[in-house]
Motif scaffolding. Structure first.
Motif, PDB file in Angstrom:
ATOM      1  N   ARG A 117      41.767  40.091  36.639  1.00 21.24           N
ATOM      2  CA  ARG A 117      40.409  39.986  37.185  1.00 21.24           C
ATOM      3  C   ARG A 117      40.219  38.605  37.826  1.00 21.24           C
ATOM      4  NH1 ARG A 117      36.661  40.724  32.239  1.00 21.24           N
ATOM      5  NH2 ARG A 117      38.400  39.616  31.293  1.00 21.24           N
ATOM      6  N   SER A 118      39.308  38.522  38.764  1.00 21.63           N
ATOM      7  CA  SER A 118      39.042  37.228  39.411  1.00 21.63           C
ATOM      8  C   SER A 118      38.448  36.255  38.379  1.00 21.63           C
ATOM      9  CB  SER A 118      38.043  37.411  40.552  1.00 21.63           C
ATOM     10  OG  SER A 118      36.771  37.730  40.016  1.00 21.63           O
ATOM     11  N   ASP A 147      34.791  37.171  37.881  1.00 24.00           N
ATOM     12  CA  ASP A 147      34.580  38.367  37.061  1.00 24.00           C
ATOM     13  C   ASP A 147      34.739  38.048  35.578  1.00 24.00           C
ATOM     14  OD1 ASP A 147      33.865  40.124  38.956  1.00 24.00           O
ATOM     15  OD2 ASP A 147      35.887  40.891  39.348  1.00 24.00           O
ATOM     16  N   ARG A 148      35.760  37.276  35.259  1.00 28.29           N
ATOM     17  CA  ARG A 148      35.983  36.968  33.836  1.00 28.29           C
ATOM     18  C   ARG A 148      34.871  36.088  33.268  1.00 28.29           C
ATOM     19  NH1 ARG A 148      40.490  34.227  33.694  1.00 28.29           N
ATOM     20  NH2 ARG A 148      40.847  34.580  35.907  1.00 28.29           N
ATOM     21  N   ARG A 190      27.122  41.763  37.482  1.00 27.71           N
ATOM     22  CA  ARG A 190      27.989  41.400  38.589  1.00 27.71           C
ATOM     23  C   ARG A 190      27.221  41.250  39.912  1.00 27.71           C
ATOM     24  NH1 ARG A 190      32.317  43.729  41.549  1.00 27.71           N
ATOM     25  NH2 ARG A 190      34.074  42.305  41.487  1.00 27.71           N
ATOM     26  N   ASN A 191      26.052  41.927  40.002  1.00 24.24           N
ATOM     27  CA  ASN A 191      25.334  41.911  41.278  1.00 24.24           C
ATOM     28  C   ASN A 191      24.337  40.744  41.388  1.00 24.24           C
ATOM     29  OD1 ASN A 191      23.542  42.721  39.430  1.00 24.24           O
ATOM     30  ND2 ASN A 191      22.904  44.617  40.454  1.00 24.24           N
ATOM     31  N   LEU A 243      31.710  35.846  34.449  1.00 24.24           N
ATOM     32  CA  LEU A 243      30.452  36.611  34.360  1.00 24.24           C
ATOM     33  C   LEU A 243      30.499  37.568  33.169  1.00 24.24           C
ATOM     34  CD1 LEU A 243      29.586  37.415  38.108  1.00 24.24           C
ATOM     35  CD2 LEU A 243      28.732  35.565  36.671  1.00 24.24           C
ATOM     36  N   ALA A 244      31.637  38.198  32.959  1.00 23.70           N
ATOM     37  CA  ALA A 244      31.757  39.134  31.825  1.00 23.70           C
ATOM     38  C   ALA A 244      31.595  38.397  30.507  1.00 23.70           C
ATOM     39  CB  ALA A 244      33.110  39.842  31.888  1.00 23.70           C
TER      40      ALA A 244
END
Ligand code: FES
Length: 612
Positions: free
Chosen positions: A133-134, A137-138, A147-148, A140-141
């Motif tokens: 994952r970018s 992404d990691r 994600r938006n 934010l998760a």
């Protein structure tokens, strides 16, 4: 003629500069960043830009002869806007321009801490061939951010370095639920915001620790726009002078706020990077000027502002250099002449939660009046004028060193005290009002506000009659002089001064009465009378009642609350709930336009008189 090199020493700073003979003093002061108030914009009309030449005073100009007394001129007082330097000199910049006397204290209201800006630390799972994952992404998760969500580009640009420099141990900075920055390592120990009160005359800034809500440092200064006019109308008219004028007003203001914030950061050894949000209040004209929005429509009927809404922007859009991702929140305004500063006063006083009516009066360069309780709130603004801040008063000054701040009548003698206890150099708002009350009591000022002739002074005060002298525009009373009182200069209260106070107190009193009438209440219904701002803080309650400025209520119901507008900005900084209240109040407070209110006009005429 070859101009000589001159040596000019400035006190109290001790700075010495070399300048060419023939240069204007004001240009030297500007180059050095030494500010003097210039309410008339350097036209030689107001007489407020005085400096004292301890050595090397040039011959007075004809304008100076008109504006300053012979004694003052012989002592070396000159108008800095009129003076051309022609010999070596030692010049004292009076303390009236010392920002240490700007009122920065407010009554702190205790509320639950819930700031918009928070920090959270997290360990981010490292990427692997199985987890490709970018970075974003990691991150934010891990922080459980959708994600938006809309994200700032500078933050994304720095993300890779932040996660790798810290071995995937990072701190997220959030505005509500939205990340605004990711920092390498654990930075949760430091998170600051700044609350700023932009007054027409003074600026105050407060550094707040967003982890505790505590104020950790404060700084204040004169609003540098004062050199372009002393009230909002003259500032607005200045903006029409040339195409760059609006930008000039904005630039000097933003520069000064930036300087104040830098002073705050230096004071507690933090960097500007550690400041993530700034909350600003000011009257409607000031917030327009801060944002570079043309305030011209405020000066013409129907006095409509360009905007009343609050504003969330990146602090850098305003021109402030804080953390790259720092936000700025400008509180909403109520109307053209009841601004975000009044919203701040409402937050600080909690008036909107009261069961019984509270009257709040903020006497600054304008006089804003709010009356209300949890069911209904009315607000108005009076053109009280800056008399109580010293402008338009012959020896008026702000409450700085040497200002006569209280006056009382002892038998047939007028006594006074000064800020700092030294020699009197001028008269500030509280001293001005006290002096008028004393002279009313001694029969020297009559009900119409006239300073009587010596022959009319009542028998028991005849010793004061010798202090009355005739002047071109009515009589004047000598409050202090080097001959018989601890004063550096002759300080008179002129007939014009009394008229200025009558206009100011009349406007405020009539404004209050109009609101009380509209709410259908009398002074007995008031839970409290809250006095905000510097004047409200220092004025003697008895004098404010005696001249008829505020309603007659028991003294223990009158509460000075200091810089409530600044306190309101602090509350908005540390509480999302307070911001919601601010937004709601800006919509729900009923604005009363006094200029078309016939009742106000009638009451104003009556309120000009003194009750003797
Ligand atoms: S007299 Fe100098 S600024 Fe007004």
């Amino acid at each position: 003629l070859v101009s000589r090199d001159l040596t000019i020493k400035f006190k109290p700073s001790g700075r010495t500069v070399k300048v060419k003979g023939g240069v204007s003093l004001i240009s030297v002061l500007e180059t050095l960043g030494l500010t003097v108030d210039m309410p008339c914009g350097g036209k030689g009309r107001c007489g407020k830009c005085t400096v004292l030449f301890e050595q090397g005073a040039p011959p007075p100009t004809s304008t100076e002869k008109d504006r300053l007394s012979e004694i003052d001129l012989s002592k070396g007082y000159r108008l800095s806007c009129q003076t051309v330097l022609d010999s070596d000199a030692v010049i004292l910049i009076p303390n009236s321009h010392d920002s240490s006397y700007v009122l920065t204290r407010g009554v702190a209201r205790q509320i639950p801490l819930d700031p918009t800006i928070t920090k959270r630390r997290a360990i981010i799972p490292k990427p692997s061939i199985e987890d490709q994952r970018s970075d974003l992404d990691r991150v934010l998760a891990t922080f459980q951010v959708k994600r938006n969500v809309s994200l700032g580009l500078p933050m994304i640009r720095r993300l890779s370095q932040a996660v790798r420099d810290s071995n995937y141990d990072i701190t997220g900075v959030f505005a509500g639920e939205t990340p605004i920055a990711f920092e390498a390592g654990d930075t949760t120990g430091s998170c600051f915001g700044v609350a700023v009160d932009i007054g027409t005359t003074t600026l105050a800034a407060y550094l707040i620790d967003l982890r505790t809500g505590e104020q950790v440092s404060v700084a204040a200064s004169t609003n540098p726009q004062t050199r372009y006019g002393d009230d909002v109308i003259s500032r607005i008219s200045y903006t029409t002078r040339d195409s760059a004028a609006l930008e000039r007003l904005r630039d000097v203001l933003v520069d000064e706020i930036q300087k104040l914030i830098t002073v705050l950061a230096d004071d507690v050894n933090i960097t500007l990077e550690q400041i993530y949000e700034v909350c600003l209040v000011g009257n409607t004209c000031m917030t327009h000027l801060l944002l570079g929005v043309n305030p011209e429509s405020l000066a013409q009927s129907p006095y409509v502002p360009v905007m009343c809404q609050s504003l969330y922007v990146n602090a850098s859009e305003i021109g402030l250099e804080l953390n790259e991702s720092a936000l700025a929140y400008v509180l909403p305004c109520i109307a053209g002449y009841v601004g975000a500063d009044t919203v701040g006063v409402l937050l600080a006083t909690g008036l909107y939660e009261s069961d019984r009516p509270i009257l709040a009066v903020d006497i600054g360069t304008n006089g804003e009046i709010v009356l209300g309780y949890k069911e209904r709130i009315l607000a108005c603004s009076t053109a009280a004028g800056p008399a109580f801040e010293g402008a338009h008063i012959k020896h008026g000054m702000r409450a700085a060193l040497g200002a006569i701040d209280s006056v009382r009548l002892e038998g047939d003698t007028v006594r006074f005290t000064t800020v700092g206890g030294g020699k009197a150099v001028g008269l500030c708002g509280s001293g001005l009002l006290d002096a008028i009350v004393c002279l009313i009591q001694a029969g020297i000022i009559d009900a119409s506000g006239r300073i009587v002739a010596p022959s009319e002074v009542p028998a028991e005060f005849t010793s004061l009659a010798r202090k009355i002298r005739e002047a071109e525009k009515g009589n004047e009373f000598i409050l202090a002089s080097p001959d018989d009182s601890p004063a550096d200069r002759v300080i008179e209260l002129t007939q014009r001064d009394v008229r200025e106070v009558q206009l100011a107190k009349g406007a405020i009193a009539a404004g209050i009465q109009t609101l009380m009438r509209k709410m259908n209440i009398g002074s007995g219904d008031l839970e409290a009378v809250v006095l905000a701002g510097a004047f409200g803080n220092y004025v003697r309650k008895e004098s404010a009642i005696a001249v008829g400025m505020i309603p007659r209520v028991p003294l223990d119901r009158i509460r000075p609350v200091g810089n409530a507008a600044g306190e309101g900005a602090r509350l908005a900084l540390i509480s999302k709930d307070m911001r919601e209240h601010a937004e709601r109040l800006a919509q729900s407070v009923q604005y009363v336009e006094l200029t078309i209110d016939s009742e106000f006009q009638e009451r104003f005429a009556e309120a000009l008189l003194f009750d003797v």
